[in-house]
Design a protein around this motif. Structure first.
Motif, mmCIF file in Angstrom:
data_model
loop_
_atom_site.group_PDB
_atom_site.id
_atom_site.type_symbol
_atom_site.label_atom_id
_atom_site.label_comp_id
_atom_site.label_asym_id
_atom_site.label_seq_id
_atom_site.Cartn_x
_atom_site.Cartn_y
_atom_site.Cartn_z
ATOM 1 N N SER A 187 -8.019 2.790 2.092
ATOM 2 C CA SER A 187 -7.998 1.335 2.203
ATOM 3 C C SER A 187 -7.563 0.873 3.575
ATOM 4 N N LYS A 188 -8.284 -0.108 4.069
ATOM 5 C CA LYS A 188 -7.941 -0.722 5.341
ATOM 6 C C LYS A 188 -7.436 -2.128 5.054
ATOM 7 N N SER A 196 -4.077 -5.690 -3.010
ATOM 8 C CA SER A 196 -5.425 -6.226 -3.156
ATOM 9 C C SER A 196 -5.419 -7.753 -3.064
ATOM 10 N N TYR A 236 -8.404 6.489 -2.820
ATOM 11 C CA TYR A 236 -8.910 5.160 -2.461
ATOM 12 C C TYR A 236 -7.835 4.346 -1.728
ATOM 13 N N MET A 237 -6.598 4.456 -2.173
ATOM 14 C CA MET A 237 -5.522 3.743 -1.504
ATOM 15 C C MET A 237 -5.361 4.213 -0.063
ATOM 16 N N ALA A 249 -6.235 -6.676 1.007
ATOM 17 C CA ALA A 249 -6.735 -5.317 1.227
ATOM 18 C C ALA A 249 -8.224 -5.262 0.860
ATOM 19 N N ASP A 250 -8.908 -4.261 1.362
ATOM 20 C CA ASP A 250 -10.353 -4.158 1.144
ATOM 21 C C ASP A 250 -10.695 -3.663 -0.266
ATOM 22 N N ASP A 251 -11.983 -3.434 -0.507
ATOM 23 C CA ASP A 251 -12.459 -3.045 -1.839
ATOM 24 C C ASP A 251 -11.960 -1.680 -2.289
ATOM 25 N N HIS A 252 -11.544 -0.831 -1.355
ATOM 26 C CA HIS A 252 -10.996 0.459 -1.756
ATOM 27 C C HIS A 252 -9.771 0.266 -2.652
ATOM 28 N N MET A 253 -8.961 -0.718 -2.336
ATOM 29 C CA MET A 253 -7.767 -0.960 -3.143
ATOM 30 C C MET A 253 -8.160 -1.445 -4.538
ATOM 31 N N ARG A 299 0.843 -1.203 0.000
ATOM 32 C CA ARG A 299 0.000 0.000 0.000
ATOM 33 C C ARG A 299 0.878 1.252 0.000
#
Length: 112
Positions: A110-111, A66, A106-107, A70-74, A29
């Motif tokens: 990201s969580k 991803s 978005y990155m 990583a979550d959908d934000h990534m 990230r």
């Protein structure tokens, strides 16, 4: 007593395995964000070719993050980087910069 010590050992082993995955996600990230920042810097100067180079590297790290959980934000960041790369290939630095900025936001959200 043997069951308790076995359970504790398995728990500690699981903890250390999860910590390593988390560390990899954070590294991917951070690298993705760093290269996106460079892409944006060059995009502001109108350098579509340099933006393209940094956006591709950023996308590679974002995809790795991803794939590492990583979550959908990534995933959304990767989508915007794909669009940024497409615009940069057409020498449209402004549009590519905008997509890269969106990807970077978005990155950052990201969580892991």
């Amino acid at each position: 007593m043997k069951i308790i010590s076995t359970t504790i050992a398995i728990g500690m082993f699981s903890f250390f395995l999860n910590t390593q995955v988390y560390a990899e996600d954070v590294g991917y990230r951070a690298e993705a964000i760093q290269h996106a920042e460079e892409a944006i810097k060059h995009g502001k100067m109108g350098h579509a070719e340099e933006l393209l180079t940094y956006a591709k590297v950023s996308m590679g790290y974002a995809q790795a993050a991803s794939n590492s959980g990583a979550d959908d934000h990534m995933k959304q960041a990767v989508g915007h980087l794909v669009k940024a790369i497409g615009h940069a290939k057409m020498d449209r630095a402004g549009a590519a910069t905008n997509h890269t900025r969106t990807a970077m936001s978005y990155m950052q959200e990201s969580k892991l």
